[in-house]
Structures are given as structure tokens and as C-alpha cells.
Design an enzyme around this catalytic site. Structure first.
Site, PDB file in Angstrom:
ATOM      1  CD  GLU A  17      -2.959   0.830   2.082  1.00  0.00           C
ATOM      2  OE1 GLU A  17      -3.712  -0.236   2.094  1.00  0.00           O
ATOM      3  OE2 GLU A  17      -3.354   1.936   2.963  1.00  0.00           O
ATOM      4  CE1 TYR A  49     -10.055   9.810  -4.262  1.00  0.00           C
ATOM      5  CE2 TYR A  49     -11.249  10.570  -1.890  1.00  0.00           C
ATOM      6  CZ  TYR A  49     -11.176  10.627  -3.458  1.00  0.00           C
ATOM      7  OH  TYR A  49     -11.991  11.292  -4.312  1.00  0.00           O
ATOM      8  CB  ALA A  51      -8.777  12.968   5.253  1.00  0.00           C
ATOM      9  NE  ARG A 107     -18.002   6.794   7.584  1.00  0.00           N
ATOM     10  CZ  ARG A 107     -18.216   6.638   9.087  1.00  0.00           C
ATOM     11  NH1 ARG A 107     -19.412   6.417   9.586  1.00  0.00           N
ATOM     12  NH2 ARG A 107     -17.098   6.810   9.869  1.00  0.00           N
ATOM     13  CE  LYS A 168     -17.945  -2.311   4.268  1.00  0.00           C
ATOM     14  NZ  LYS A 168     -16.918  -1.353   4.969  1.00  0.00           N
ATOM     15  CD  GLN A 179      -7.728  -0.205  11.061  1.00  0.00           C
ATOM     16  OE1 GLN A 179      -6.844  -0.058  10.400  1.00  0.00           O
ATOM     17  NE2 GLN A 179      -8.695   0.840  11.285  1.00  0.00           N
TER      18      GLN A 179
HETATM   19  P1  FAD Z   1     -18.526   1.926   6.579  1.00  0.00           P
HETATM   20  O1  FAD Z   1     -18.513   0.463   6.118  1.00  0.00           O
HETATM   21  O2  FAD Z   1     -19.466   2.906   6.319  1.00  0.00           O
HETATM   22  O3  FAD Z   1     -18.765   1.618   8.377  1.00  0.00           O
HETATM   23  C1  FAD Z   1     -18.763   2.929   9.290  1.00  0.00           C
HETATM   24  C2  FAD Z   1     -19.358   2.597  10.488  1.00  0.00           C
HETATM   25  O4  FAD Z   1     -20.821   2.750  10.140  1.00  0.00           O
HETATM   26  C3  FAD Z   1     -19.208   1.342  11.090  1.00  0.00           C
HETATM   27  O5  FAD Z   1     -19.276   1.552  12.338  1.00  0.00           O
HETATM   28  C4  FAD Z   1     -20.375   0.706  10.661  1.00  0.00           C
HETATM   29  O6  FAD Z   1     -20.691  -0.468  11.603  1.00  0.00           O
HETATM   30  C5  FAD Z   1     -21.452   1.493  10.532  1.00  0.00           C
HETATM   31  N1  FAD Z   1     -22.332   1.339   9.527  1.00  0.00           N
HETATM   32  C6  FAD Z   1     -22.064   0.893   8.311  1.00  0.00           C
HETATM   33  N2  FAD Z   1     -22.944   0.879   7.527  1.00  0.00           N
HETATM   34  C7  FAD Z   1     -24.109   1.071   8.003  1.00  0.00           C
HETATM   35  C8  FAD Z   1     -25.648   1.080   7.857  1.00  0.00           C
HETATM   36  N3  FAD Z   1     -26.209   0.871   6.446  1.00  0.00           N
HETATM   37  N4  FAD Z   1     -26.371   1.342   8.856  1.00  0.00           N
HETATM   38  C9  FAD Z   1     -25.858   1.952  10.157  1.00  0.00           C
HETATM   39  N5  FAD Z   1     -24.399   1.818  10.320  1.00  0.00           N
HETATM   40  C10 FAD Z   1     -23.686   1.408   9.248  1.00  0.00           C
HETATM   41  N6  FAD Z   1      -9.698   6.353   5.023  1.00  0.00           N
HETATM   42  C11 FAD Z   1      -9.396   7.389   4.025  1.00  0.00           C
HETATM   43  O7  FAD Z   1      -9.861   8.410   4.466  1.00  0.00           O
HETATM   44  N7  FAD Z   1      -8.723   6.905   3.057  1.00  0.00           N
HETATM   45  C12 FAD Z   1      -8.294   5.765   2.688  1.00  0.00           C
HETATM   46  O8  FAD Z   1      -7.510   5.488   1.877  1.00  0.00           O
HETATM   47  C13 FAD Z   1      -8.635   4.738   3.625  1.00  0.00           C
HETATM   48  N8  FAD Z   1      -8.157   3.231   3.348  1.00  0.00           N
HETATM   49  C14 FAD Z   1      -8.566   2.408   4.291  1.00  0.00           C
HETATM   50  C15 FAD Z   1      -8.161   1.098   3.886  1.00  0.00           C
HETATM   51  C16 FAD Z   1      -8.628   0.153   4.723  1.00  0.00           C
HETATM   52  C17 FAD Z   1      -8.338  -1.281   4.367  1.00  0.00           C
HETATM   53  C18 FAD Z   1      -9.372   0.255   6.137  1.00  0.00           C
HETATM   54  C19 FAD Z   1      -9.732  -0.730   6.998  1.00  0.00           C
HETATM   55  C20 FAD Z   1      -9.722   1.661   6.473  1.00  0.00           C
HETATM   56  C21 FAD Z   1      -9.387   2.751   5.287  1.00  0.00           C
HETATM   57  N9  FAD Z   1      -9.571   3.894   5.769  1.00  0.00           N
HETATM   58  C22 FAD Z   1      -9.249   5.121   4.866  1.00  0.00           C
HETATM   59  C23 FAD Z   1     -10.238   4.563   6.944  1.00  0.00           C
HETATM   60  C24 FAD Z   1     -11.832   4.272   6.767  1.00  0.00           C
HETATM   61  O9  FAD Z   1     -12.476   5.454   5.845  1.00  0.00           O
HETATM   62  C25 FAD Z   1     -12.500   4.576   8.198  1.00  0.00           C
HETATM   63  O10 FAD Z   1     -12.464   3.640   8.919  1.00  0.00           O
HETATM   64  C26 FAD Z   1     -13.932   4.888   8.294  1.00  0.00           C
HETATM   65  O11 FAD Z   1     -14.312   5.313   9.612  1.00  0.00           O
HETATM   66  C27 FAD Z   1     -14.927   3.676   7.847  1.00  0.00           C
HETATM   67  O12 FAD Z   1     -14.875   3.538   6.628  1.00  0.00           O
HETATM   68  P2  FAD Z   1     -15.819   2.174   5.861  1.00  0.00           P
HETATM   69  O13 FAD Z   1     -15.652   2.366   4.754  1.00  0.00           O
HETATM   70  O14 FAD Z   1     -15.439   1.212   6.803  1.00  0.00           O
HETATM   71  O15 FAD Z   1     -17.095   2.643   6.476  1.00  0.00           O
END
Ligand code: FAD
Length: 296
Positions: A17, A49, A51, A107, A168, A179
Site C-alpha cells: 500500500e 485516498y 481524508a 466511507r 455492504k 484494518q
Molecule cells: P462503513 O462501512 O460505512 O462503516 C462505518 C461505520 O458505520 C461502522 O461503525 C459500521 O458498523 C457503521 N455502518 C455501516 N453501514 C451502516 C448502515 N447501513 N447503517 C448503520 N450503520 C452502518 N480512510 C481514508 O480516508 N482514505 C483511505 O484511503 C482509507 N483506506 C482504508 C483502507 C482500509 C483497509 C481500512 C480498514 C480503512 C481505510 N480508511 C481510509 C479508513 C476508513 O475510511 C475509516 O475507518 C472509516 O471510519 C470507515 O470507513 P468504512 O468504509 O469502513 O465505513
């Protein structure tokens, strides 16, 4: 090449990465990072990507350069937290036009300094996945997403987090990347519970080599990742000695990966963090384990 093809089958895969540097000086040197990471011959390289979309152009540029110049499949991260549907559609189209067919749909972290979500913005990553799938050519994309073996910090109940993950995946996710975690038993329990919840897509184990103790403690604090006592002890003993900590962090990550592969976890994603030298050491330590028979 689509990552879903690379991840099919039961061979061991290793990915790295990169992040697009923000400062001019580091950006000047980014091609060295690309070249040296590509030279490790990973199965693919992901590009983060910034923030709130702060690096969107640079993410695309690096991903395209990895594919066009270094011939390594690229995975472009894409967050939706500060974007509208139209902006996401435009970014997806830019990626498609640059030949990027693999997207990690995220997200992003909720901004502290602005109301969230604004009208028309996405709230969760499952909405981004659905949106990407519904765009012209969206069914042909390979879409990945994030998962959290210790649960996502915002979600108080692990079972609910797993339900959200299932939602999802069902929206059209091809694979998941975890993570960082430092205790392999945490991952094994997660994989068991995910499978029981009907989540059957490949899961890539995210390994973070601990090189800077200060940085990792901060990341653990923010993400809720637990540092097991053995790693705590290593950090306490060597944290102030950069050379010793680098060596110890590489040894810890090497052991973690060895144990994962021995237990049948075949997809290893190394959070290289623009340190190809660190990834090189780990991969060298495990050269025959990662590529049995020379990788033929
Ligand atoms: P989601 O899947 O949307 O989850 C976020 C929260 O909402 C969780 O607590 C989940 O339980 C809850 N949730 C999800 N869907 C729903 C629903 N429909 N209804 C109610 N609750 C729900 N960040 C960056 O800015 N840039 C990056 O490039 C980046 N790369 C990453 C790569 C990896 C492998 C990981 C693990 C994280 C990365 N992150 C990155 C961080 C990530 O953006 C954060 O952890 C963020 O807070 C959550 O993103 P997510 O896509 O997992 O969110």
C-alpha cells in the site's frame, strides 16, 4: 487486471500500500517509492485516498502510473464522506478512463469541522458500493471494502458491525481488506464469525509493520486496535531506538504473516506506508513461504 481474478484460487498473494505524499519534496521522490515497491513484485499495490478527497487527483495519478509504467495492477481507494453522488460518478469515470478497474470503496472518517451528512451526501460505504455498481460499466468493476476484526470504533456492538458489513458485501463487494491487527487470534475469530454471518468473499489480512511507536500508538488509539502485551513489551523496550525498533517491527510482522499463512490465510496486505525497504525485508524473510517453488 481485476483483483477478483488474482484472489481466486488458493495461492498465497501479497499486496502493498502506498499513500500520495502531500508535501512537494516527498512528491518529488514518489517515483522512487513506486519503482521500489513495484520491484518487490507484489500481486497488486493499493493507493490511499486523502481524508475528504484531498488527494483524489494524486491517487488516480499514482494508480495509473503503477499500471502503465510498472505493470503492477493497482487498487485505487475512494472515499465518499464529503462527496455527492455526482462527484462520485465523476471520479469513477476518471478512474475508468485511466484504466483503473479496482476500487476500494470507503466511507472515510467523519469530518469533525463540518455537519455530516450534508444533503445528498453518502452516509455509509454500502451506499457508495451500490452507487458504483449502478453507474454505467459499474458491474464490470472489481470493488473492495474495509472490515474491522476488532469492530469499527463507532459501532458499540460487534454483532451490529458484522450486520453492517454483511449489508455492504451484499451491495456488491468482491473482497475485503482488514484494518491492521496485531493478534492473529483476533483475525481467526473474526473470520469464523464473518463466515457464520454468510460473508464468503476473500478477506485480505492487513499487516502493519511497527516502525514508529509514537505513530502506531496514535493509530491504535484512533482505530481501537489493541496492542497485545508482547508487542507492548517490544515497543517499550525498543521504541526509542529507531534501528532496533525497525528490526523488531519487521520481525514481528514476519512472524505474524508466517502464522497466518500456516493457518491457511492466503491473502496478505502489507501496509507499506511508502517504506518499500521495510516490505522488502519482510518479503525476503519469507521468500520461499510467499512464493513456493520460486513462484512458478
Ligand atoms: P462503513 O462501512 O460505512 O462503516 C462505518 C461505520 O458505520 C461502522 O461503525 C459500521 O458498523 C457503521 N455502518 C455501516 N453501514 C451502516 C448502515 N447501513 N447503517 C448503520 N450503520 C452502518 N480512510 C481514508 O480516508 N482514505 C483511505 O484511503 C482509507 N483506506 C482504508 C483502507 C482500509 C483497509 C481500512 C480498514 C480503512 C481505510 N480508511 C481510509 C479508513 C476508513 O475510511 C475509516 O475507518 C472509516 O471510519 C470507515 O470507513 P468504512 O468504509 O469502513 O465505513
Amino acid at each position: 487486471m481485476k483483483l477478483s481474478h488474482i484472489l481466486a484460487g488458493d495461492r498465497v498473494t501479497v499486496s502493498c500500500e502506498l499513500f500520495p505524499p502531500k508535501t512537494g519534496a516527498a512528491w518529488e521522490r514518489v517515483d522512487d517509492v513506486l519503482r521500489d515497491t513495484a520491484a518487490l513484485r507484489p500481486d497488486f499495490i493499493s493507493v490511499t485516498y486523502g481524508a475528504g478527497g484531498s488527494t483524489s487527483k494524486r491517487t488516480l495519478e499514482l494508480a495509473a502510473r503503477l499500471q502503465d509504467t510498472y505493470r503492477v495492477p493497482a487498487l485505487a481507494h475512494l472515499t465518499c464522506v464529503s462527496a455527492t453522488r455526482e462527484e462520485v460518478a465523476r471520479r469513477a469515470e476518471e478512474l475508468r478512463a485511466a484504466g483503473i478497474e479496482n476500487i476500494l470503496a470507503l466511507r472515510g472518517d467523519i469530518p469533525q469541522d463540518a455537519p455530516f451528512p450534508r444533503a445528498g451526501q453518502f452516509r455509509y460505504a454500502n451506499e457508495l458500493v451500490s452507487c458504483l455498481r449502478s453507474l454505467p460499466g459499474g458491474e464490470a468493476l472489481c470493488i473492495g471494502a474495509a472490515c474491522y476484526p476488532e469492530g469499527h470504533v463507532e459501532c458499540p456492538h460487534f454483532a451490529a458491525d458484522l450486520d453492517n458489513l454483511k449489508r455492504k458485501v451484499d451491495a456488491g463487494v468482491d473482497f475485503l481488506t482488514t484494518q491492521m491487527f496485531f493478534d492473529n487470534d483476533v483475525l481467526y475469530r473474526f473470520l469464523f464469525r464473518a463466515l457464520r454471518r454468510g460473508i464468503t468473499v476473500p478477506v485480505l489480512a492487513g499487516i502493519m509493520p511497527v516502525i514508529s511507536v509514537r505513530q502506531i500508538r496514535r493509530s491504535c488509539e484512533l482505530s481501537g486496535t489493541v496492542m497485545p502485551p508482547r508487542l507492548q513489551g517490544i515497543a517499550d523496550r525498543f521504541g526509542d531506538d529507531p534501528a532496533a525498533m525497525r528490526q523488531a517491527g519487521i520481525a514481528y510482522a514476519t512472524e505474524q504473516i508466517l502464522d497466518l499463512i500456516a493457518h491457511g490465510v492466503n491473502h496478505i496486505h502489507i501496509y507499506t506506508m511508502n517504506r518499500p525497504d521495510v516490505a522488502a525485508k519482510i518479503m525476503d524473510n519469507l521468500s520461499a513461504v510467499l512464493r513456493p517453488n520460486g513462484g512458478d
